[in-house]
Design an enzyme around this catalytic site. Structure first.
Site, PDB file in Angstrom:
ATOM      1  N   HIS A 238       0.839  -1.336   0.098  1.00 40.73           N
ATOM      2  CA  HIS A 238      -0.038  -0.093   0.017  1.00 40.73           C
ATOM      3  C   HIS A 238       0.757   1.345  -0.132  1.00 40.73           C
ATOM      4  O   HIS A 238       0.481   2.263   0.679  1.00 40.73           O
ATOM      5  CB  HIS A 238      -1.167   0.254   1.043  1.00 40.73           C
ATOM      6  CG  HIS A 238      -1.907  -0.776   1.205  1.00 40.73           C
ATOM      7  ND1 HIS A 238      -3.245  -0.755   0.390  1.00 40.73           N
ATOM      8  CD2 HIS A 238      -2.161  -2.205   1.653  1.00 40.73           C
ATOM      9  CE1 HIS A 238      -3.878  -1.812   0.296  1.00 40.73           C
ATOM     10  NE2 HIS A 238      -3.457  -2.792   1.213  1.00 40.73           N
TER      11      HIS A 238
ATOM     12  N   ASP B  71       2.615   2.135  -3.018  1.00 39.07           N
ATOM     13  CA  ASP B  71       2.826   2.612  -4.499  1.00 39.07           C
ATOM     14  C   ASP B  71       1.693   3.639  -4.732  1.00 39.07           C
ATOM     15  O   ASP B  71       2.363   4.676  -5.565  1.00 39.07           O
ATOM     16  CB  ASP B  71       2.438   1.359  -5.387  1.00 39.07           C
ATOM     17  CG  ASP B  71       1.237   0.600  -5.502  1.00 39.07           C
ATOM     18  OD1 ASP B  71       0.401   0.862  -4.369  1.00 39.07           O
ATOM     19  OD2 ASP B  71       0.961  -0.033  -6.466  1.00 39.07           O
TER      20      ASP B  71
ATOM     21  N   GLY C 231      -3.063 -12.949  -6.357  1.00 34.95           N
ATOM     22  CA  GLY C 231      -2.140 -11.960  -5.853  1.00 34.95           C
ATOM     23  C   GLY C 231      -0.789 -11.810  -6.226  1.00 34.95           C
ATOM     24  O   GLY C 231      -0.032 -11.242  -5.857  1.00 34.95           O
TER      25      GLY C 231
ATOM     26  N   SER D  19      -0.669 -12.484 -12.149  1.00 35.60           N
ATOM     27  CA  SER D  19      -0.823 -13.114 -13.260  1.00 35.60           C
ATOM     28  C   SER D  19      -1.153 -12.186 -14.401  1.00 35.60           C
ATOM     29  O   SER D  19      -0.957 -12.466 -15.571  1.00 35.60           O
ATOM     30  CB  SER D  19      -1.770 -14.121 -13.333  1.00 35.60           C
ATOM     31  OG  SER D  19      -3.216 -13.916 -13.047  1.00 35.60           O
ATOM     32  N   SER D  20      -2.092 -11.249 -13.959  1.00 35.59           N
ATOM     33  CA  SER D  20      -2.552 -10.416 -15.221  1.00 35.59           C
ATOM     34  C   SER D  20      -1.289  -9.318 -15.779  1.00 35.59           C
ATOM     35  O   SER D  20      -1.290  -9.367 -17.135  1.00 35.59           O
ATOM     36  CB  SER D  20      -3.700  -9.256 -14.338  1.00 35.59           C
ATOM     37  OG  SER D  20      -2.849  -8.603 -13.415  1.00 35.59           O
TER      38      SER D  20
ATOM     39  N   ASP E  68       3.561  -3.980 -10.912  1.00 40.84           N
ATOM     40  CA  ASP E  68       3.700  -5.494 -11.615  1.00 40.84           C
ATOM     41  C   ASP E  68       4.100  -5.674 -12.820  1.00 40.84           C
ATOM     42  O   ASP E  68       4.891  -6.639 -13.153  1.00 40.84           O
ATOM     43  CB  ASP E  68       2.016  -6.018 -11.265  1.00 40.84           C
ATOM     44  CG  ASP E  68       1.489  -5.840  -9.985  1.00 40.84           C
ATOM     45  OD1 ASP E  68       2.167  -5.869  -9.314  1.00 40.84           O
ATOM     46  OD2 ASP E  68       0.283  -5.843 -10.234  1.00 40.84           O
TER      47      ASP E  68
HETATM   48  P1  ADP Z   1      -3.644 -11.492 -10.141  1.00 44.36           P
HETATM   49  O1  ADP Z   1      -3.153 -10.593 -11.145  1.00 44.36           O
HETATM   50  O2  ADP Z   1      -3.137 -11.183  -8.827  1.00 44.36           O
HETATM   51  O3  ADP Z   1      -3.345 -12.994 -10.569  1.00 44.36           O
HETATM   52  P2  ADP Z   1      -6.051 -10.148 -11.440  1.00 44.36           P
HETATM   53  O4  ADP Z   1      -7.542 -10.451 -11.005  1.00 44.36           O
HETATM   54  O5  ADP Z   1      -5.465  -9.102 -11.479  1.00 44.36           O
HETATM   55  O6  ADP Z   1      -5.272 -11.375 -10.458  1.00 44.36           O
HETATM   56  O7  ADP Z   1      -5.848 -11.034 -12.920  1.00 44.36           O
HETATM   57  C1  ADP Z   1      -6.343 -12.298 -13.014  1.00 44.36           C
HETATM   58  C2  ADP Z   1      -6.857 -12.508 -14.293  1.00 44.36           C
HETATM   59  O8  ADP Z   1      -5.735 -12.227 -15.465  1.00 44.36           O
HETATM   60  C3  ADP Z   1      -7.556 -13.728 -14.738  1.00 44.36           C
HETATM   61  O9  ADP Z   1      -8.706 -13.751 -14.166  1.00 44.36           O
HETATM   62  C4  ADP Z   1      -7.498 -13.915 -16.314  1.00 44.36           C
HETATM   63  O10 ADP Z   1      -8.675 -12.865 -16.623  1.00 44.36           O
HETATM   64  C5  ADP Z   1      -6.141 -13.124 -16.553  1.00 44.36           C
HETATM   65  N1  ADP Z   1      -5.187 -14.096 -16.757  1.00 44.36           N
HETATM   66  C6  ADP Z   1      -4.057 -14.395 -16.182  1.00 44.36           C
HETATM   67  N2  ADP Z   1      -3.153 -15.338 -16.486  1.00 44.36           N
HETATM   68  C7  ADP Z   1      -4.036 -15.827 -17.527  1.00 44.36           C
HETATM   69  C8  ADP Z   1      -3.804 -16.924 -18.412  1.00 44.36           C
HETATM   70  N3  ADP Z   1      -2.913 -17.906 -18.692  1.00 44.36           N
HETATM   71  N4  ADP Z   1      -5.110 -17.383 -19.491  1.00 44.36           N
HETATM   72  C9  ADP Z   1      -6.003 -16.264 -19.447  1.00 44.36           C
HETATM   73  N5  ADP Z   1      -6.111 -15.392 -18.798  1.00 44.36           N
HETATM   74  C10 ADP Z   1      -5.277 -15.092 -17.779  1.00 44.36           C
HETATM   75 MG    MG Z   2      -3.638  -8.409 -11.189  1.00 48.18          MG
END
Ligand code: ADP
Ligand code: MG
Length: 392
Positions: free
Chosen positions: A35, A37, A125, A128-129, A173
């Site tokens: 918290h 950034d 968290g 992945s996004s 990120d």
């Molecule tokens: P985090 O970034 O913490 O994982 P977010 O809610 O910001 O959580 O992002 C997750 C979203 O990113 C997933 O719900 C999906 O829409 C997308 N995503 C991430 N990796 C993939 C993947 N390999 N294939 C498809 N969508 C993905």
């Molecule tokens: Mg994310």
């Protein structure tokens, strides 16, 4: 077969031709600086081994066809020039299409076939996004032959997430996914994006970093995040500073008196002390005193729990059980109200920490968390697949 080679095979199967480029980008863990950034403060992420892979090739018709192995039911087939944030698709496709949209303004205008695969857990968290955006962004820039610095690419991916997907994220990120290097954390000043690599190689000193994924995400998370952001802006305005980053620990007593609001003063205290803890963490890592990071992690957790009030039962339980099991320090990571806990320990204490956490969750009838080791790994990279040339 490695992940990239398997993806190339799958791409061939799905699209009927080979990909021209394959890139991957990692998820990340922020060691400390929670918290901070959006207060123009400091963060200290490292790249995980888990990655998202993107394979791509040109399309001459200007269309974008996008698929993910993780979400096979949602496929995009749209003309690249028609993409607009106000007509974005729901679900995962908003991320890659947002990157296509953001990179068009930087000269990458063509269409493409895109196939994504990954092993960063979605929504835990670990970002992945950003891993998805950055893998796709690298592939698109490469296909288009557009030369962009990694910082510019990170900022374009952040714009995709903020303006196309609609998530009000900072740049940490994407910078982590593109700029982190193996055996290091990336110290970032989010005010001016000044940054430096700081060594973190736990195994070399007999230490380990454990990630405890509680697998819970309480519904309070996004409303509390917005509320804390607003509180920080209000406090900064009241105290006459551009951002809370401009306050130091020595200013806290006077600031508390001026705010006339104990809860707001505690929010300020978290941000100010957390920035100080990030700087202290950088110092201990640069001096090679990894065990001294432990109390800073625990201090961060206590501050997030008591002053920022964004922890929850499962996060506190995991952090406390880790400490009882012999950890050097532990803290919740991410926005709060669920997600994961990061634990620093001597390698010899790993088994007792695991059993302490499993027991604590079982005693309360809570779902057993996932426990894994996290190793500071490399940022976005290209994968070269050997192709067999058929001779007649
Ligand atoms: P985090 O970034 O913490 O994982 P977010 O809610 O910001 O959580 O992002 C997750 C979203 O990113 C997933 O719900 C999906 O829409 C997308 N995503 C991430 N990796 C993939 C993947 N390999 N294939 C498809 N969508 C993905
Ligand atoms: Mg994310």
């Amino acid at each position: 077969m490695n992940e990239a080679a398997a993806l190339a095979d799958r791409f061939q199967h799905v699209f009927g031709h080979s990909p021209e480029t394959i890139w991957s980008a990692p998820g990340r863990v922020n060691v400390i600086g929670e918290h901070t950034d959006y207060n123009e403060g400091f963060v200290l992420p490292f790249a995980l081994e888990q990655r998202v892979y993107a394979a791509a090739s040109h399309r001459v018709d200007g269309w974008v066809v996008a698929r993910s192995v993780q979400v096979p039911s949602e496929v995009a087939a749209v003309e690249a020039h028609s993409l607009r944030p106000d007509a974005r698709p729901d679900g995962w496709l908003a991320y890659p299409l947002g990157v296509v949209w953001a990179l068009r303004t930087l000269g990458a205008t063509g269409g493409l076939d895109l196939l994504v695969d990954g092993n960063v857990p979605l929504g835990s968290g670990l970002s992945s996004s950003a891993a998805l955006e950055c893998a796709v962004g690298c592939a698109i820039a490469d296909l288009a032959g557009v030369q962009l610095s990694r910082v510019d690419l990170a900022l374009a991916c952040q714009i995709a997430e903020r303006e196309f997907v609609g998530v009000p994220c900072g740049p940490m990120d994407q910078l982590a996914a593109l700029l982190c290097t193996a055996g290091h954390v990336l110290f970032i000043d989010t005010r001016d994006l000044d940054r430096r690599q700081v060594p973190l190689d736990p195994a070399s000193s007999g230490h380990t970093l454990l990630l405890i994924d509680t697998k819970v995400r309480h519904s309070l998370a996004s409303s509390a995040y917005a509320d804390r952001r607003r509180s920080c802006e209000r406090a900064a305005k009241w105290l006459g500073v551009r951002a809370l980053r401009d306050l130091h620990v020595a200013d806290l007593e006077v600031a508390t008196g001026e705010l006339h609001d104990l809860s707001l003063a505690r929010r300020v205290k978290h941000v100010v002390t957390e920035n100080a803890r990030v700087c202290a963490a950088v110092q201990v890592l640069e001096e090679g005193l990894l065990e001294d990071l432990g109390p800073l992690l625990t201090g961060s957790h206590i501050s997030l729990r008591d002053d920022y009030e964004v922890s929850c039962l499962e996060l506190d339980l995991a952090a406390e059980a880790a400490e009882r099991g012999g950890a050097l320090g532990a803290r919740m990571i991410g926005g709060g109200f669920g997600g994961s806990v990061l634990v620093l320990a001597d390698t010899t204490a790993e088994a007792s920490i695991r059993s302490s956490i499993v027991t604590a969750f079982a005693e309360r009838d809570l779902r057993e968390p996932d426990i894994s080791c996290a190793t500071p790994s490399t940022g976005a990279s290209e994968h070269f697949i050997a192709t067999t040339v058929a001779h007649s």
